[in-house]
Design an enzyme around this catalytic site. Structure first.
Site, PDB file in Angstrom:
ATOM      1  N   ASP A  69      -7.734  51.561  37.536  1.00  0.00           N
ATOM      2  CA  ASP A  69      -8.589  50.384  37.686  1.00  0.00           C
ATOM      3  C   ASP A  69      -9.046  49.879  36.322  1.00  0.00           C
ATOM      4  OD1 ASP A  69     -10.322  48.467  38.616  1.00  0.00           O
ATOM      5  OD2 ASP A  69     -11.414  49.813  39.961  1.00  0.00           O
ATOM      6  N   ASP A  70      -8.630  48.683  35.968  1.00  0.00           N
ATOM      7  CA  ASP A  70      -9.033  48.086  34.683  1.00  0.00           C
ATOM      8  C   ASP A  70      -8.451  48.845  33.484  1.00  0.00           C
ATOM      9  OD1 ASP A  70     -10.505  46.454  36.358  1.00  0.00           O
ATOM     10  OD2 ASP A  70     -12.392  46.674  35.273  1.00  0.00           O
ATOM     11  N   CYS A 109      -9.925  42.905  40.635  1.00  0.00           N
ATOM     12  CA  CYS A 109      -9.610  44.030  41.517  1.00  0.00           C
ATOM     13  C   CYS A 109      -9.239  43.661  42.954  1.00  0.00           C
ATOM     14  CB  CYS A 109     -10.807  44.967  41.602  1.00  0.00           C
ATOM     15  SG  CYS A 109     -11.596  45.398  40.058  1.00  0.00           S
ATOM     16  N   HIS A 167     -12.359  48.486  48.510  1.00  0.00           N
ATOM     17  CA  HIS A 167     -12.676  47.163  47.950  1.00  0.00           C
ATOM     18  C   HIS A 167     -12.016  46.010  48.699  1.00  0.00           C
ATOM     19  CE1 HIS A 167     -13.659  44.762  44.054  1.00  0.00           C
ATOM     20  NE2 HIS A 167     -14.678  44.770  44.913  1.00  0.00           N
ATOM     21  N   ASP A 319      -4.598  47.790  38.405  1.00  0.00           N
ATOM     22  CA  ASP A 319      -4.816  46.676  39.348  1.00  0.00           C
ATOM     23  C   ASP A 319      -5.016  45.334  38.660  1.00  0.00           C
ATOM     24  OD1 ASP A 319      -7.376  47.214  38.331  1.00  0.00           O
ATOM     25  OD2 ASP A 319      -8.359  46.726  40.230  1.00  0.00           O
ATOM     26  N   ASN A 320      -5.333  45.366  37.369  1.00  0.00           N
ATOM     27  CA  ASN A 320      -5.442  44.129  36.573  1.00  0.00           C
ATOM     28  C   ASN A 320      -5.455  44.553  35.113  1.00  0.00           C
ATOM     29  OD1 ASN A 320      -8.537  44.376  38.059  1.00  0.00           O
ATOM     30  ND2 ASN A 320      -8.443  44.581  35.829  1.00  0.00           N
TER      31      ASN A 320
HETATM   32 CA    CA Z   1      -9.770  46.336  38.489  1.00  0.00          CA
END
Ligand code: CA
Length: 497
Positions: A69-70, A109, A167, A319-320
């Protein structure tokens, strides 16, 4: 707390971090790929016929999807990271394929995950915002009208689990158990505190702010449970035990780490490991990435131990893009960051390993997208969706083995409704970027830093891509719900009800 909203993110032109020279190469890999893949296929065939392991389920591989994540583009070894060793994540690429131009379908996200799990552009169903944590609003999240590929795997006899971040809506109707997961362990919101002492709110159904949602107990299926380990390690532990429990049947493991998303919290042992990094933010971030890498190692070791490695597809991605100064991540030479449609927002570390089925140690340079995951699984395992849920991705395996030539996609598309931004990317790396009334054209094959606008140099191509943008845009819906950036507006609509 970092909210994940980006109205005016900084978009540095200057590279923060240089990748090694190999990352700039765009080799014509197809001939090499074909040769290597033939050798590999032969080796794989030999292995599966002599080992006898899971002979009956050879056509039903296990699937492990690991999402960080990130995590920034250049924060893994296989994309040139120097200060954070990621030997286990790198193993996926070294024993499989590294995607140099691996994209996600959105730059934050929640929509990114909605697209990945449906295999469809989330803009088709109005999913362009980070959801708010509101357990009593069934409209706040991924609509039940959309199908998720884990549900199709479940129907095909797979044991499916989500471990970690959901999420996609906190309302009970939207929970993972209602969306194709046989079991789950994790949390419903957009992030979480990592240290067990911080998790003081027992019932995740009784909190109504993002901040509080970060401090709930974990959910094990429908029960709140108290966690005793550092969260990343807990998810890795759960992953290992899930694999062990399901060694006899096909399984799908969605291991959705919230690391290295904020809050920046690491274990003392791992912080000690990175004491040479002077910047405290980067040091903590490094320790968090290292925890993810340890977890990936645990997953791969469990597969090895149980003899499952050759029949398991392992996919890793973020995810990004990295949010840079918000968590200390780096996107290498890519412009922009999480929340933007520059490369730094949507181009991510991305690799796949499937021994005997795809070659090892290959860099695939043509653009691929997270939407391809669902299509690849459908193509290889079966379970095509109903026509109204038609997938936007492509089965990548024939491209990775060299069976299919050309690019998996003529065009890839992005829209960020609230920013009035669009991207159209061609299979040969030409990128139209529209932001409000301004339209730019970049040739990423020569300029992946997006510093040279070719809009006036190639007006015909610009026009063609803009027509393509309009054609795609006509198929989309406006956002279906107010999100994190519209929290105040959302609260007013609730008061009126
Ligand atoms: Ca993210």
């Amino acid at each position: 707390m970092y909210s994940g909203t980006f109205h005016s993110p900084p978009e540095p032109f200057e590279p923060l971090f240089q990748l090694p020279s190999f990352a700039y190469l765009h080799p014509m890999i197809q001939p090499t790929l074909t040769t290597i893949s033939r050798l590999f296929m032969a080796a794989g065939l030999l292995f599966t016929t002599t080992s006898g392991i899971h002979a009956q389920s050879a056509n039903r591989p296990n699937i492990i999807l690991i999402v960080a994540d990130d995590l920034g583009y250049s924060d893994v070894g296989f994309n040139g990271c120097k200060d954070i060793p990621t030997p286990n994540i790198d193993r996926i690429a070294a024993q499989g394929v590294r995607f140099d131009a691996g994209y996600v379908c959105f730059s934050v996200c929640s929509p990114s995950r909605a697209g990945m799990l449906t295999g469809r552009y989330p803009q088709r169903f109005g999913y362009e915002r980070n959801v708010l944590y509101v357990p009593d609003d069934p409209a706040m999240g991924l609509s039940r009208d959309e199908e998720l590929f884990p549900g199709r795997l479940q129907q095909a006899g797979y044991r499916t689990t989500l471990l970690g971040k959901w999420h996609l809506g906190a309302h009970p109707d939207l929970h993972p158990l209602k969306r194709g997961f046989s079991e789950w362990y994790g949390f419903l919101g957009g992030g979480h505190q990592y240290h067990p002492d911080s998790l003081r709110l027992k019932d995740p159904m009784k909190v109504f702010t993002e901040e509080a949602s970060y401090r709930t107990w974990m959910n094990r299926d429908l029960e709140p449970v108290k966690e005793g380990d550092y969260l990343t390690d807990a998810l890795s532990r759960e992953a290992a035990t899930f694999i062990e429990r399901n060694r006899q049947q096909p399984f799908f493991l969605y291991l959705a780490y919230n690391a290295p998303h904020t809050p920046l919290q690491a274990t003392p042992e791992r912080l000690e490991k990175f004491k040479q990094i002077e910047n405290k933010q980067r040091r903590t971030y490094a320790a968090m990435v290292s925890a993810v890498d340890d977890g990936v190692g645990r997953v791969l070791e469990t597969l090895d131990k149980l003899g499952l490695a050759s029949n398991t597809m392992v996919i890793f991605l973020s995810d990004n893009g990295g949010p840079l100064h918000h968590n200390g991540s780096r996107n290498g030479d890519l412009r922009g960051m999480k929340g933007t449609l520059f490369e730094g927002g949507i181009r991510v570390p991305f690799a796949i390993r499937w021994p005997g089925k795809i070659p090892a140690g290959i860099t695939y340079t043509k653009p691929v997208i997270s939407l391809d995951i669902a299509a690849t699984i459908a193509g290889q395992v079966g379970g095509q969706p109903r026509p109204k849920h038609a997938l936007d991705g492509t089965d990548l395996i024939p491209f990775l083995t060299g069976k299919s030539k050309g690019a998996p996609h003529d065009f890839l598309y992005w829209r960020h409704f609230d920013q009035k931004s669009y991207v159209v990317l061609t299979g040969d790396h030409h990128k139209l970027l529209k932001r409000g009334d301004s339209t730019y054209l970049f040739n990423l094959a020569a300029d992946r830093q997006e510093t040279r606008d070719l809009a006036t140099v190639e007006p015909r191509l610009l026009k063609k891509l803009d027509r393509e943008r309009l054609r795609w845009d006509a198929q989309l819906k406006p956002p279906a719900f107010l999100g994190l950036s519209q929290r105040d507006e959302y609260m007013k609509t609730r008061q009126r009800k």
